[in-house]
Structure formats: C-alpha cells, structure tokens
Design a protein around this motif. Structure first.
Motif, PDB file in Angstrom:
ATOM      1  N   GLN A 110     -16.079  51.305 -57.491  1.00 37.87           N
ATOM      2  CA  GLN A 110     -16.505  52.669 -57.111  1.00 37.87           C
ATOM      3  C   GLN A 110     -18.130  52.734 -56.517  1.00 37.87           C
ATOM      4  O   GLN A 110     -18.325  53.726 -55.624  1.00 37.87           O
ATOM      5  N   ALA A 111     -18.981  51.703 -56.868  1.00 44.47           N
ATOM      6  CA  ALA A 111     -20.173  51.686 -56.339  1.00 44.47           C
ATOM      7  C   ALA A 111     -20.033  51.580 -54.738  1.00 44.47           C
ATOM      8  O   ALA A 111     -20.872  52.132 -54.041  1.00 44.47           O
ATOM      9  N   LEU A 112     -19.215  50.872 -54.314  1.00 47.52           N
ATOM     10  CA  LEU A 112     -19.069  50.670 -52.742  1.00 47.52           C
ATOM     11  C   LEU A 112     -18.485  51.922 -52.252  1.00 47.52           C
ATOM     12  O   LEU A 112     -18.945  52.464 -51.037  1.00 47.52           O
ATOM     13  N   ASN A 137     -19.279  57.010 -48.794  1.00 46.99           N
ATOM     14  CA  ASN A 137     -19.625  58.215 -48.860  1.00 46.99           C
ATOM     15  C   ASN A 137     -21.034  58.672 -48.361  1.00 46.99           C
ATOM     16  O   ASN A 137     -21.240  59.629 -47.904  1.00 46.99           O
ATOM     17  N   ALA A 138     -21.866  57.952 -49.051  1.00 47.63           N
ATOM     18  CA  ALA A 138     -23.128  58.188 -48.903  1.00 47.63           C
ATOM     19  C   ALA A 138     -23.936  57.718 -47.224  1.00 47.63           C
ATOM     20  O   ALA A 138     -24.739  58.360 -46.839  1.00 47.63           O
ATOM     21  N   ALA A 146     -13.410  39.089 -54.554  1.00 44.05           N
ATOM     22  CA  ALA A 146     -13.385  39.204 -52.868  1.00 44.05           C
ATOM     23  C   ALA A 146     -13.010  40.550 -52.656  1.00 44.05           C
ATOM     24  O   ALA A 146     -12.242  41.377 -53.067  1.00 44.05           O
ATOM     25  N   GLY A 147     -13.577  40.906 -51.550  1.00 34.38           N
ATOM     26  CA  GLY A 147     -13.419  42.468 -50.928  1.00 34.38           C
ATOM     27  C   GLY A 147     -12.108  42.517 -50.300  1.00 34.38           C
ATOM     28  O   GLY A 147     -11.277  41.537 -50.493  1.00 34.38           O
ATOM     29  N   TRP A 148     -11.795  43.546 -49.642  1.00 30.70           N
ATOM     30  CA  TRP A 148     -10.457  43.831 -49.067  1.00 30.70           C
ATOM     31  C   TRP A 148     -10.704  43.533 -47.732  1.00 30.70           C
ATOM     32  O   TRP A 148     -11.283  43.997 -46.854  1.00 30.70           O
ATOM     33  N   MET A 149      -9.779  42.622 -47.162  1.00 36.87           N
ATOM     34  CA  MET A 149      -9.791  42.231 -45.627  1.00 36.87           C
ATOM     35  C   MET A 149      -9.678  43.099 -44.596  1.00 36.87           C
ATOM     36  O   MET A 149     -10.159  43.315 -43.572  1.00 36.87           O
ATOM     37  N   ASP A 150      -9.173  44.277 -45.324  1.00 43.94           N
ATOM     38  CA  ASP A 150      -9.068  45.529 -44.217  1.00 43.94           C
ATOM     39  C   ASP A 150     -10.587  45.982 -43.994  1.00 43.94           C
ATOM     40  O   ASP A 150     -10.582  46.920 -43.102  1.00 43.94           O
ATOM     41  N   LEU A 151     -11.420  45.670 -44.792  1.00 42.78           N
ATOM     42  CA  LEU A 151     -12.849  46.272 -44.633  1.00 42.78           C
ATOM     43  C   LEU A 151     -13.728  45.519 -43.848  1.00 42.78           C
ATOM     44  O   LEU A 151     -14.719  45.390 -43.816  1.00 42.78           O
ATOM     45  N   ARG A 196     -23.083  43.868 -45.998  1.00 38.52           N
ATOM     46  CA  ARG A 196     -23.907  43.830 -47.169  1.00 38.52           C
ATOM     47  C   ARG A 196     -23.631  44.508 -48.101  1.00 38.52           C
ATOM     48  O   ARG A 196     -23.715  44.324 -49.382  1.00 38.52           O
ATOM     49  N   ALA A 197     -23.003  45.829 -47.988  1.00 37.96           N
ATOM     50  CA  ALA A 197     -22.642  46.824 -49.021  1.00 37.96           C
ATOM     51  C   ALA A 197     -21.592  46.155 -49.759  1.00 37.96           C
ATOM     52  O   ALA A 197     -21.648  46.418 -51.188  1.00 37.96           O
ATOM     53  N   GLN A 198     -20.511  45.467 -49.407  1.00 39.80           N
ATOM     54  CA  GLN A 198     -19.593  44.751 -50.055  1.00 39.80           C
ATOM     55  C   GLN A 198     -20.232  43.632 -50.927  1.00 39.80           C
ATOM     56  O   GLN A 198     -19.961  43.436 -52.158  1.00 39.80           O
ATOM     57  N   ASN A 199     -21.212  43.057 -50.324  1.00 39.60           N
ATOM     58  CA  ASN A 199     -21.776  41.882 -51.103  1.00 39.60           C
ATOM     59  C   ASN A 199     -22.681  42.092 -52.145  1.00 39.60           C
ATOM     60  O   ASN A 199     -22.501  41.412 -53.342  1.00 39.60           O
ATOM     61  N   GLU A 200     -23.243  43.267 -51.881  1.00 38.16           N
ATOM     62  CA  GLU A 200     -24.121  43.741 -53.124  1.00 38.16           C
ATOM     63  C   GLU A 200     -23.470  44.107 -54.178  1.00 38.16           C
ATOM     64  O   GLU A 200     -24.015  44.067 -55.518  1.00 38.16           O
TER      65      GLU A 200
END
Length: 336
Positions: free
Chosen positions: A16-18, A23-24, A79-84, A99-103
């Motif tokens: 949800q943070a991502l 959104n922001a 891990a993130g979603w590769m679609d991103l 960076r947003a995903q990593n943080e």
C-alpha cells in the motif's frame, strides 16, 4: 529428522505504501493507478497497463504471513511486480519507479527481518543508472538480490550496453533473478492465458540463451543468475542451445568462448514447475545445489504448497530437500 527451514525465493509484493506513493507522485513520472470499465484497478506505466489487475493479495501482508505459516515458509524474498519494470520510461522516470519500489520493499524487510528479505528493481534502460540504483539498494537499503526482466524492450540482456549493470551485480555479489513481464502482449498470445503458460517460460529461455551464447559469463564469470519457473525450457533444451554455439551461421555466431556446460554453475532455478516428472529431471540435470524453492506468490499460477511439492517426491535425499528448501537460496542471498 527435524523440519528444514524453508526460504521462498520467488514471490511478489506491491505494498500500500507503493500505491500511495504512485498516487501522490507517480503521474509526473508517467505512472498512475487507473480503474477500468470492468471496475478492476491496474497500474499504467508509461501508457501500458499491467496485464493483471492489482489483486488484493499483492499488498495484504496479513494474508501473506498466514499463507507462509500454513505452507511452512520461514522467510520469503520479496520482489516487485515485473509489470512495473518501466524499461520504456525515460531514464529519470524509470529510476523514480525503481527507487519507490526499492524503498517500500526495504521498509517491509527491515520491519520483519525474520520473515522477509528484499530484491531490488533497476532502470535497465540506462545501465549506468541501473548500476548506481543497485548499489544504493544493496549498500543503503539492504537488498539481497535484484530482479530484472527477460529483455529490455526488444534488446537481449547480453547486449554490451548493459555491462555496467552486470559488472555491478558481480561486484556486489547479488544474484540476478530473471523474470518475464506481462506488458504489451499481442492478443494472439494473450488468449487462453498463453502469454503466461507458454510466453513466460519462452521469454526466460530466450534470456538465458542470450546470456550463455552472448558470452556474458566469460565477461562476468562470478555472476549468479536465477531462472524462474524452473528455468523455462533451458534444462530440457540445453544441448540444443549448445549445438547452436557450434552450428550457427557466421552472422548469428555468439561471443561465448567455451562449451555451455562450463557455465552451468552460473545458473540457478526455482521449483515452480507444477510437474513431478519435470522437477525430477531438473534435479537430475542440475543438482539440488542449483535449485531453490519458489512459489510465485500471490499470482494465479503460483505453487500453492511449494514445500509439499518438494517433500512429496520420495526419491529425494534429505540433503537434497535441505538444499532446495533453504541452503541454495540462503547461500544466494547471504542468509545464515
């Protein structure tokens, strides 16, 4: 014998943070949350919608931990979603998205280091920037792996312009997880879920063959590359790919210097195969020290019970089970 610890090296999370950060801040970087006519929420990345909706299990941590406990998973690599991946974005926007995903993943792993580790995303459209992002993710944020796509748009991963990234991965001694993405897939392939059922293993095979034949492991001999979904077709077609090293016409010759079997130890595989006979062949072909348990949580084609998938194969030795459940993945990630 006591139950071995189990590490899931193939799982995805979009917290949800991502979502809040997209959104922001995302729209100025070409990334936004959109709701379709069907009411499903997707993420638009540079004008390309994610293949699947933003399904609730991607960010439901309570459900994730409940499933991990029920499945016997002690630690999961997030891990993130590769679609991103966003490799088609301008470099600055791609770096923002990585960076947003990593943080956000690092924050989750830092909160529960007993249950999670994190894999970084990098903007591969610029290998120098990707290398810098990887160094930041590993040295500052504490990531233990990096996940990349099976190609960068239409370019193979062995192309020389990506050497700066591969050099950083070798220098940092982090495994590179190759995972296909589900973006811009033509209807012919999307029908019948074929882009996932057939397309994903095919993309992994293309990527691995390019690394092997393109001489990547000659240039970077300490690289460790994990191929998801049991390696696609690589274990089964390894001999065919090697035959191409010898017989390809001059215009298609690769840069590799040695028979491909000499690079077998650079490649690792997960267990997401859904087939006992295929799994048995993989173990016989590459050995348990090159195989790590994976689930592909929480997507539809995940293995719902990956520990059971390993344990029900009675021909395995206890040491082989321990390798695949924990030792191989832990060694890749530097976990004790």
């Amino acid at each position: 014998m006591a139950k071995p610890r189990c590490l899931d090296i193939h799982a995805h999370h979009v917290g949800q943070a991502l979502v809040d950060r997209i959104n922001a801040e995302g729209e100025r970087h070409g990334v936004k949350i959109v709701k379709g006519e069907d009411g499903a929420t997707r993420i638009s990345v540079g004008g390309r919608l994610t293949g699947m909706p933003l399904i609730p299990p991607l960010n439901d941590e309570a459900a994730r931990l409940k499933w991990m406990d029920e499945a016997g998973i002690d630690v999961q690599l997030l891990a993130g979603w590769m679609d991103l991946a966003g490799y088609h974005l301008p470099t600055e926007a791609g770096q923002w998205l990585a960076r947003a995903q990593n943080e956000t993943l690092a924050d989750m792993a830092a909160r529960r280091p007993d249950r999670y580790a994190a894999a970084a995303a990098v903007p591969l459209q610029d290998a120098t920037v990707a290398a810098a992002e990887l160094r930041h993710a590993v040295k500052v944020l504490g990531h233990r792996a990096v996940q990349i796509g099976a190609r960068v748009e239409e370019e193979g991963l062995d192309a020389p312009q990506y050497d700066a990234f591969w050099a950083a991965a070798q220098e940092l001694n982090v495994p590179v997880i190759i995972h296909p993405a589900d973006l811009a897939v033509p209807p012919r392939i999307r029908r019948l879920f074929l882009h996932i059922l057939v397309g994903n293993p095919s993309e992994t095979t293309f990527a691995a063959a390019a690394l092997l034949l393109g001489g990547m492991f000659d240039r970077f001999p300490q690289l460790r590359v994990l191929l998801v979904h049991g390696g696609g077709c690589v274990p089964y077609q390894f001999g065919r790919i090697d035959r191409g090293r010898i017989t390809a016409p001059p215009f298609a010759k690769g840069a590799v210097k040695n028979p491909l079997g000499q690079y077998a130890d650079n490649l690792y595989y997960d267990t997401v195969l859904h087939d006992d006979a295929a799994f048995r062949y993989l173990v016989e072909r590459v050995g348990s020290k090159q195989i790590a348990l994976g689930s592909d949580y929480p997507f539809p084609l995940r293995d719902p019970d990956p520990v059971k998938f390993i344990n029900k194969n009675n021909y395995l030795k206890d040491t082989e089970r321990q390798d695949m459940c924990w030792n191989t993945g832990a060694a890749l990630l530097g976990l004790k």
